[in-house]
Design a protein around this motif. Structure first.
Motif, mmCIF file in Angstrom:
data_model
loop_
_atom_site.group_PDB
_atom_site.id
_atom_site.type_symbol
_atom_site.label_atom_id
_atom_site.label_comp_id
_atom_site.label_asym_id
_atom_site.label_seq_id
_atom_site.Cartn_x
_atom_site.Cartn_y
_atom_site.Cartn_z
ATOM 1 N N LEU A 150 0.791 -1.240 -0.135
ATOM 2 C CA LEU A 150 -0.096 -0.096 0.068
ATOM 3 C C LEU A 150 0.987 1.265 0.029
ATOM 4 O O LEU A 150 1.649 1.458 0.958
ATOM 5 N N VAL A 151 0.676 2.028 -1.096
ATOM 6 C CA VAL A 151 1.553 3.347 -0.981
ATOM 7 C C VAL A 151 0.551 4.506 -1.289
ATOM 8 O O VAL A 151 -0.738 4.341 -1.612
ATOM 9 N N GLY A 152 0.971 5.810 -1.129
ATOM 10 C CA GLY A 152 0.182 6.850 -1.169
ATOM 11 C C GLY A 152 0.840 7.982 -0.185
ATOM 12 O O GLY A 152 1.488 7.576 0.507
ATOM 13 N N PRO A 153 0.678 9.143 -0.426
ATOM 14 C CA PRO A 153 1.137 10.414 0.265
ATOM 15 C C PRO A 153 0.549 9.921 1.881
ATOM 16 O O PRO A 153 -0.510 9.498 2.097
ATOM 17 N N SER A 154 1.232 10.819 2.759
ATOM 18 C CA SER A 154 1.001 10.868 4.243
ATOM 19 C C SER A 154 -0.398 11.252 4.392
ATOM 20 O O SER A 154 -0.795 12.282 3.679
ATOM 21 N N GLY A 155 -1.321 10.512 5.204
ATOM 22 C CA GLY A 155 -2.604 10.884 5.579
ATOM 23 C C GLY A 155 -3.566 10.259 4.648
ATOM 24 O O GLY A 155 -4.892 10.553 4.819
ATOM 25 N N SER A 187 -5.577 7.447 -2.377
ATOM 26 C CA SER A 187 -5.423 8.835 -2.632
ATOM 27 C C SER A 187 -6.693 9.166 -1.838
ATOM 28 O O SER A 187 -7.819 8.722 -2.170
ATOM 29 N N ALA A 188 -6.440 9.920 -0.845
ATOM 30 C CA ALA A 188 -7.644 10.525 0.043
ATOM 31 C C ALA A 188 -8.538 9.425 0.307
ATOM 32 O O ALA A 188 -9.708 9.347 0.509
ATOM 33 N N GLY A 189 -7.811 8.204 0.823
ATOM 34 C CA GLY A 189 -8.889 7.041 1.242
ATOM 35 C C GLY A 189 -9.494 6.148 0.002
ATOM 36 O O GLY A 189 -10.238 5.345 0.666
ATOM 37 N N ARG A 190 -9.052 6.492 -1.056
ATOM 38 C CA ARG A 190 -9.664 5.624 -2.194
ATOM 39 C C ARG A 190 -8.556 4.871 -2.895
ATOM 40 O O ARG A 190 -7.415 5.510 -2.949
ATOM 41 N N VAL A 191 -8.919 3.955 -3.772
ATOM 42 C CA VAL A 191 -7.820 3.408 -4.588
ATOM 43 C C VAL A 191 -7.719 3.997 -5.895
ATOM 44 O O VAL A 191 -8.681 4.185 -6.535
ATOM 45 N N GLU A 192 -6.570 4.782 -6.010
ATOM 46 C CA GLU A 192 -6.293 5.467 -7.173
ATOM 47 C C GLU A 192 -5.709 4.531 -8.362
ATOM 48 O O GLU A 192 -6.325 4.690 -9.514
ATOM 49 N N GLN A 193 -4.965 3.497 -8.184
ATOM 50 C CA GLN A 193 -4.259 2.702 -9.102
ATOM 51 C C GLN A 193 -4.091 1.164 -8.286
ATOM 52 O O GLN A 193 -3.763 1.351 -7.154
ATOM 53 N N ILE A 194 -4.122 0.348 -9.302
ATOM 54 C CA ILE A 194 -3.679 -0.896 -8.705
ATOM 55 C C ILE A 194 -3.071 -1.983 -9.587
ATOM 56 O O ILE A 194 -3.728 -1.772 -10.617
ATOM 57 N N GLY A 195 -2.013 -2.406 -9.598
ATOM 58 C CA GLY A 195 -1.428 -3.001 -10.402
ATOM 59 C C GLY A 195 0.059 -3.458 -10.178
ATOM 60 O O GLY A 195 0.527 -3.401 -9.020
#
Ligand code: ADP
Ligand code: ADP
Length: 226
Positions: free
Chosen positions: A35-40, A209-217
């Motif tokens: 799981l990745v993405g910006p802090s928060g 991103s903001a609690g939602r899946v932006e991309q998966i792969g």
């Protein structure tokens, strides 16, 4: 080992903050998800919901074919590895490794077998009688992983396990986790903000991103230049 299925999972904290919304992910048996993405963005919240450390306010989480929404963390057949190691300071390494199994009533001979095996895999045999304070950061993190391994859980959950280590050790430990995954093949969810860790370890990446899946792969899909 087990699959993990998130079905329309959401989280609203008691104060009203929406941390996660409509997240659906099918994690295959033996798959390593990062799981990745910006802090928060909700990485930690999502992981803690799978672990049972945060309530699931919307949707369902399945481990294997069992809905775990209302199942206590200790009964979810998962083991979590934390950033701050969370070792018991007054216990030796051996006692730290054995503690969870003792509490579950695992027979002594079986505990010894699993502790010896984990010590061998993680190369911490020489430190079994030391207290955590007499270990380096890398050794402590190996012990923390050992404590997860001896449980032989259906899945591992990693919450930024390497972020307290210096850069050089992070490289070494990243490769060690990769080896561990090859050897054990246990379903894993791994939270990090380190792109190299993500690329090295992930079968698939989930970008939040903001609690939602932006991309998966796969790492190639996600990090390929446009
Ligand atoms: P990340 O792990 O990606 O940094 P978090 O899961 O910690 O993100 O946080 C996601 C969002 O939920 C943030 O807006 C954060 O402030 C909020 N949050 C996290 N924990 C709590 C809590 N215990 N109570 C209220 N809001 C929280
Ligand atoms: P991290 O993102 O590395 O997990 P944080 O500093 O964001 O660390 O959060 C530390 C702790 O504070 C976590 O247990 C998290 O759930 C909690 N927390 C984060 N944001 C909030 C918030 N807005 N309100 C209450 N607790 C929060």
């Amino acid at each position: 080992m087990a699959s993990i299925t998130l079905d329309n999972v959401g989280k609203v904290y008691p104060g009203g903050t929406r941390a996660i919304g409509e997240v659906s992910i099918d994690i295959a048996d033996g798959e390593f998800i990062v799981l990745v993405g910006p802090s928060g963005c909700g990485k930690s919240t999502l992981l803690r919901m799978v672990a049972g450390l945060e309530s699931i306010t919307e949707g369902t989480v399945r481990i294997g074919d069992r809905v775990v929404n209302n199942i206590e963390p200790a009964d979810r057949d998962i083991a979590m590895v934390f950033q701050n190691y969370a070792l018991y300071p007054h216990m030796s390494v051996r006692q730290n490794l054995a503690y969870g199994l003792k509490n579950r009533g695992t027979p002594r001979a079986e505990i010894e077998r699993r502790v010896d095996e984990a010590a061998q895999i993680l190369q911490i045999g020489p430190y079994l009688d030391r207290k955590p304070r007499a270990l380096s950061g890398g050794q402590r993190q190996r012990v923390a992983m050992g404590r997860a391994i001896v449980r032989e859980p259906a899945a591992f959950l990693f919450d930024e396990p390497l972020s307290n280590l210096d850069a050089k050790l992070r490289v070494t430990m990243r490769l060690e986790i990769k080896q561990l995954q090859k050897r054990l093949g246990t379903t894993s969810i791994y939270v990090t903000h380190d792109q190299l860790e993500a690329m090295t370890l992930a079968d698939r990446l989930v970008v939040l991103s903001a609690g939602r899946v932006e991309q998966i792969g796969t790492p190639l899909d996600v990090y390929r230049q446009p």
